[in-house]
Design a protein around this motif. Structure first.
Motif, mmCIF file in Angstrom:
data_model
loop_
_atom_site.group_PDB
_atom_site.id
_atom_site.type_symbol
_atom_site.label_atom_id
_atom_site.label_comp_id
_atom_site.label_asym_id
_atom_site.label_seq_id
_atom_site.Cartn_x
_atom_site.Cartn_y
_atom_site.Cartn_z
ATOM 1 N N TYR A 204 0.830 -1.210 0.000
ATOM 2 C CA TYR A 204 0.000 0.000 0.000
ATOM 3 C C TYR A 204 0.864 1.259 0.000
ATOM 4 C CZ TYR A 204 -3.410 3.495 1.436
ATOM 5 O OH TYR A 204 -4.200 4.617 1.488
ATOM 6 N N GLN A 205 1.943 1.249 0.759
ATOM 7 C CA GLN A 205 2.830 2.410 0.802
ATOM 8 C C GLN A 205 3.470 2.661 -0.560
ATOM 9 O OE1 GLN A 205 2.908 4.507 3.335
ATOM 10 N NE2 GLN A 205 1.444 3.139 4.342
ATOM 11 N N ILE A 206 3.813 1.584 -1.264
ATOM 12 C CA ILE A 206 4.376 1.735 -2.610
ATOM 13 C C ILE A 206 3.310 2.256 -3.574
ATOM 14 C CG2 ILE A 206 5.406 0.510 -4.564
ATOM 15 C CD1 ILE A 206 6.635 -1.429 -2.568
ATOM 16 N N PHE A 207 2.087 1.787 -3.407
ATOM 17 C CA PHE A 207 0.965 2.254 -4.232
ATOM 18 C C PHE A 207 0.756 3.755 -4.044
ATOM 19 C CE2 PHE A 207 -3.836 2.638 -4.548
ATOM 20 C CZ PHE A 207 -3.833 2.769 -5.930
ATOM 21 N N ILE A 208 0.792 4.213 -2.807
ATOM 22 C CA ILE A 208 0.652 5.643 -2.521
ATOM 23 C C ILE A 208 1.810 6.422 -3.147
ATOM 24 C CG2 ILE A 208 0.655 7.404 -0.707
ATOM 25 C CD1 ILE A 208 -1.948 5.830 -0.956
ATOM 26 N N GLU A 209 3.007 5.853 -3.063
ATOM 27 C CA GLU A 209 4.183 6.494 -3.658
ATOM 28 C C GLU A 209 4.018 6.608 -5.177
ATOM 29 O OE1 GLU A 209 9.067 5.972 -3.662
ATOM 30 O OE2 GLU A 209 7.817 4.634 -2.456
ATOM 31 N N PHE A 210 3.483 5.563 -5.784
ATOM 32 C CA PHE A 210 3.215 5.579 -7.224
ATOM 33 C C PHE A 210 2.244 6.708 -7.568
ATOM 34 C CE2 PHE A 210 0.262 4.134 -10.601
ATOM 35 C CZ PHE A 210 1.126 4.154 -11.675
ATOM 36 N N GLN A 211 1.173 6.837 -6.824
ATOM 37 C CA GLN A 211 0.198 7.892 -7.069
ATOM 38 C C GLN A 211 0.815 9.278 -6.874
ATOM 39 O OE1 GLN A 211 -3.020 6.555 -4.367
ATOM 40 N NE2 GLN A 211 -4.256 6.305 -6.223
ATOM 41 N N ASN A 212 1.578 9.424 -5.798
ATOM 42 C CA ASN A 212 2.196 10.713 -5.520
ATOM 43 C C ASN A 212 3.183 11.135 -6.599
ATOM 44 O OD1 ASN A 212 0.791 11.135 -3.128
ATOM 45 N ND2 ASN A 212 2.362 10.216 -1.846
ATOM 46 N N LYS A 213 3.929 10.167 -7.120
ATOM 47 C CA LYS A 213 4.908 10.484 -8.148
ATOM 48 C C LYS A 213 4.256 11.019 -9.419
ATOM 49 C CE LYS A 213 8.783 7.597 -6.786
ATOM 50 N NZ LYS A 213 9.806 6.645 -7.225
ATOM 51 N N LEU A 214 3.042 10.564 -9.666
ATOM 52 C CA LEU A 214 2.327 11.031 -10.855
ATOM 53 C C LEU A 214 1.366 12.171 -10.534
ATOM 54 C CD1 LEU A 214 1.506 7.625 -12.554
ATOM 55 C CD2 LEU A 214 3.381 9.178 -13.049
#
Length: 218
Positions: A204-214
């Protein structure tokens, strides 16, 4: 088609205006860069910021079943759009999630050949990655290690999708590390519940990071 989605003429005009502005931002920045009016760093930064907006625009069209090709044809804007795509692909060291650093020009993180995933393809890949993240977390929460083959395949799908997306090497490394750990620990039934909770939280933390990066989070 745009006309088939029951959008008002005002909404269609808004789409056209936004697309026109985004494409011309890149084209104008490129002309200024070629003419020496702006430096390379500022040119790259301007294009990088505009690509994020162009990506979100493409995702919005994709989610609402609006055909980009039809929209471009209606605007008589196809050549300008693909000129913009060419400019983007020429920027071989472009990374979506980061600002341009001093290492640009010293290290070539990607060649233009590697950037086969253009802005035209990225919306579908983005939705694919998002869907796989969610499905993977749900599978772990609902099935745990009982269906490890399913979990393994979902990890493989996620790795494959992230590999297609420019600038996601760091996230890909993190996902691969969790993937390997999940397979290694899957036999530990006694501690399965706690391990699954930890793994889901990490994903989930990686998923949030993915969203934030975009910049895709609301």
């Amino acid at each position: 088609m745009v006309e088939e989605n029951n959008f008002s003429l005002e909404e269609e005009s808004d789409f056209e205006s936004e697309l026109y502005a985004l494409v011309n931002t890149i084209l104008n920045a490129y002309e200024k860069y070629k003419n020496g009016a702006i430096k390379e760093y500022f040119f790259h930064k301007k294009v990088k910021n505009t690509i994020n907006e162009l990506l979100k625009f493409n995702i919005y069209l994709d989610e609402n079943d609006i055909n980009l090709s039809v929209l471009l044809k209606k605007m008589n804007f196809t050549n300008q759009y693909f000129t913009t795509i060419d400019i983007i692909n020429q920027m071989s060291a472009l990374e979506f999630p980061n600002t341009f650093s001093e290492r640009y020009g010293k290290e070539q993180s990607r060649s233009s050949k590697d950037l086969s995933s253009t802005v035209l393809e990225l919306p579908a890949i983005t939705l694919e990655i998002t869907s796989t993240f969610i499905t993977l977390m749900d599978a772990l929460k609902l099935k745990g290690f009982q269906e490890i083959e399913l979990v393994d395949n979902l990890f493989k799908d996620l790795n494959k999708s992230l590999k297609k997306f420019p600038g996601m090497d760091n996230l890909l490394t993190k996902v691969k590390r969790i993937h390997k750990r999940t397979l290694t620990k899957s036999h530990n039934i006694d501690k399965a519940k706690r391990l699954i909770e930890e793994i889901v939280d990490e994903i989930y933390q990686i998923f949030i990071e993915f969203q934030n990066k975009l910049n895709l989070k609301a």
